[in-house]
Scaffold this active site. Structure first.
Site, PDB file in Angstrom:
ATOM      1  N   TRP A 116       0.655  -1.126  -0.145  1.00 31.39           N
ATOM      2  CA  TRP A 116      -0.105   0.065   0.022  1.00 31.39           C
ATOM      3  C   TRP A 116       0.835   1.177   0.141  1.00 31.39           C
ATOM      4  O   TRP A 116       0.497   2.321  -0.277  1.00 31.39           O
ATOM      5  CB  TRP A 116      -0.939   0.054   1.067  1.00 31.39           C
ATOM      6  CG  TRP A 116      -2.110  -0.780   1.011  1.00 31.39           C
ATOM      7  CD1 TRP A 116      -2.443  -1.378  -0.104  1.00 31.39           C
ATOM      8  CD2 TRP A 116      -3.291  -1.100   1.865  1.00 31.39           C
ATOM      9  NE1 TRP A 116      -3.624  -2.452   0.157  1.00 31.39           N
ATOM     10  CE2 TRP A 116      -3.923  -2.090   1.439  1.00 31.39           C
ATOM     11  CE3 TRP A 116      -3.308  -0.966   3.263  1.00 31.39           C
ATOM     12  CZ2 TRP A 116      -5.249  -2.581   2.193  1.00 31.39           C
ATOM     13  CZ3 TRP A 116      -4.480  -1.095   3.885  1.00 31.39           C
ATOM     14  CH2 TRP A 116      -5.386  -2.119   3.431  1.00 31.39           C
ATOM     15  N   GLU A 163      11.313  -6.555  -9.312  1.00 27.39           N
ATOM     16  CA  GLU A 163      10.451  -5.191  -9.592  1.00 27.39           C
ATOM     17  C   GLU A 163      11.275  -4.418 -10.415  1.00 27.39           C
ATOM     18  O   GLU A 163      12.164  -3.620 -10.012  1.00 27.39           O
ATOM     19  CB  GLU A 163      10.148  -4.730  -8.401  1.00 27.39           C
ATOM     20  CG  GLU A 163       9.120  -5.477  -7.548  1.00 27.39           C
ATOM     21  CD  GLU A 163       8.281  -4.627  -6.741  1.00 27.39           C
ATOM     22  OE1 GLU A 163       7.006  -4.848  -6.901  1.00 27.39           O
ATOM     23  OE2 GLU A 163       8.887  -3.532  -5.892  1.00 27.39           O
ATOM     24  N   SER A 204       3.371  -2.322 -12.051  1.00 29.24           N
ATOM     25  CA  SER A 204       2.042  -2.249 -12.643  1.00 29.24           C
ATOM     26  C   SER A 204       1.459  -3.333 -13.120  1.00 29.24           C
ATOM     27  O   SER A 204       0.838  -3.562 -14.225  1.00 29.24           O
ATOM     28  CB  SER A 204       2.497  -1.542 -14.082  1.00 29.24           C
ATOM     29  OG  SER A 204       2.930  -0.207 -14.008  1.00 29.24           O
ATOM     30  N   GLY A 206       1.193  -2.741  -6.227  1.00 25.51           N
ATOM     31  CA  GLY A 206       1.151  -1.321  -5.547  1.00 25.51           C
ATOM     32  C   GLY A 206      -0.185  -0.737  -5.661  1.00 25.51           C
ATOM     33  O   GLY A 206      -1.147  -1.251  -5.337  1.00 25.51           O
ATOM     34  N   GLY A 207      -0.235  -0.057  -6.845  1.00 22.27           N
ATOM     35  CA  GLY A 207      -1.452   0.904  -7.082  1.00 22.27           C
ATOM     36  C   GLY A 207      -2.670   0.000  -7.107  1.00 22.27           C
ATOM     37  O   GLY A 207      -3.627   0.490  -6.561  1.00 22.27           O
TER      38      GLY A 207
HETATM   39  P1  PGA Z   1       2.826  -0.455  -8.775  1.00 21.02           P
HETATM   40  O1  PGA Z   1       3.765  -0.872  -7.797  1.00 21.02           O
HETATM   41  O2  PGA Z   1       1.975  -2.042  -8.873  1.00 21.02           O
HETATM   42  O3  PGA Z   1       1.898   0.574  -8.444  1.00 21.02           O
HETATM   43  O4  PGA Z   1       3.528  -0.461 -10.180  1.00 21.02           O
HETATM   44  C1  PGA Z   1       4.548  -2.022  -7.367  1.00 21.02           C
HETATM   45  C2  PGA Z   1       5.452  -1.959  -6.361  1.00 21.02           C
HETATM   46  O5  PGA Z   1       6.126  -0.890  -6.166  1.00 21.02           O
HETATM   47  O6  PGA Z   1       5.493  -2.866  -5.349  1.00 21.02           O
END
Ligand code: PGA
Length: 251
Positions: free
Chosen positions: A10, A167, A213, A234-235
């Site tokens: 988060w 990542e 993403s 993340g998002g």
């Molecule tokens: P994102 O972030 O899914 O918003 O690209 C992934 C993360 O930073 O773990």
């Protein structure tokens, strides 16, 4: 067969009230998702509310960061035992935002990982190259260095208890996901490095999540790659429906 993990990071989003509202919606949506582990990493002040809201569910809670000392004059830091006692089972270590914004090094990642393991937490150790590094053809070199100078410092027994996340920094929060093939190639390479450093057995059982993403509409393509053992999201983990739909995509 490696069990899949879908983890939500988060970042600096969600107050205590937001956290309660999220789990009230999310927990019933994933009540039947027995095919993967589900982890959510809220900001520190929301951890207690997250733990309380997910009691009697299969959802586990993670810290987003941890310090390696047991206690002391380290303003702003939290110890592994503090996270553990707050009800965390996991902790994310070495996220690219920690590395880039807060200056974390591979050596710090190694210390944090050891300390987290000693407290009984499962570290999710992140590695990944920047766009400039990828474009310069240095992806493998960067990932290998982050692996060997970070979790590579563990004993084999310790290493067997961590998860990793690949990542690529250029894919985080940019909407630019790595293609499933690009992600799989990096995962395969990391596994080869683990085989060389530790053993083929540890390489074969290590779970490596992909992050950058990940969304409901690309999770299935990513999970079709057998090298990918789940996702660090993340998002798209901030919205209950979207995160639940990513969990379904890991079936
Ligand atoms: P994102 O972030 O899914 O918003 O690209 C992934 C993360 O930073 O773990």
């Amino acid at each position: 067969m490696r069990r899949r993990v879908i983890a939500g990071n988060w970042k600096m989003y969600k107050t205590i009230a937001d956290t309660r509202a999220f789990f009230a919606a999310f927990s019933p949506m994933v009540a039947d998702a027995n095919y993967c582990d589900i982890v959510v990493a809220p900001p520190f002040p929301s951890i207690a509310a997250a733990v309380e809201s997910t009691r009697n569910t299969k959802i586990s809670i993670a810290g987003q960061n941890v310090y390696w000392e047991k206690e002391g004059a380290f303003t702003g830091e939290v110890s592994p035992a503090m996270l553990k006692q707050a009800g965390c089972r996991y902790v994310i270590i070495g996220h690219s935002e920690r590395r880039q914004i807060f200056g974390e090094t591979d050596e710090m990642v190694a210390k944090k990982t050891k300390a987290a393991l000693a407290a009984g937490l499962t570290p999710i150790v992140c590695v990944g190259e920047t766009l400039a590094e990828r474009e310069a053809g240095h992806t493998e070199r960067v990932c290998e260095a982050q692996l060997s100078n970070g979790p590579g410092a563990l004993t084999a027994e310790e290493f067997s208890r961590i998860l990793m996340a690949y990542e690529p920094v250029w894919a985080i929060g940019t909407g630019r996901t790595a293609t499933p093939e690009i992600a799989a190639a990096s995962h395969r390479y990391l596994r080869q490095c683990v085989a060389r450093r530790f053993s083929p057995e540890l390489a074969a059982t290590l779970r490596i999540l992909y992050g950058g993403s990940v969304k409901p509409d690309n999770i299935q393509g990513l999970m079709a790659q057998e090298e990918l053992d789940g996702a660090l999201v993340g998002g798209a983990s901030l919205d209950a429906k979207s995160f639940a739909s990513i969990v379904s995509g890991a079936m």
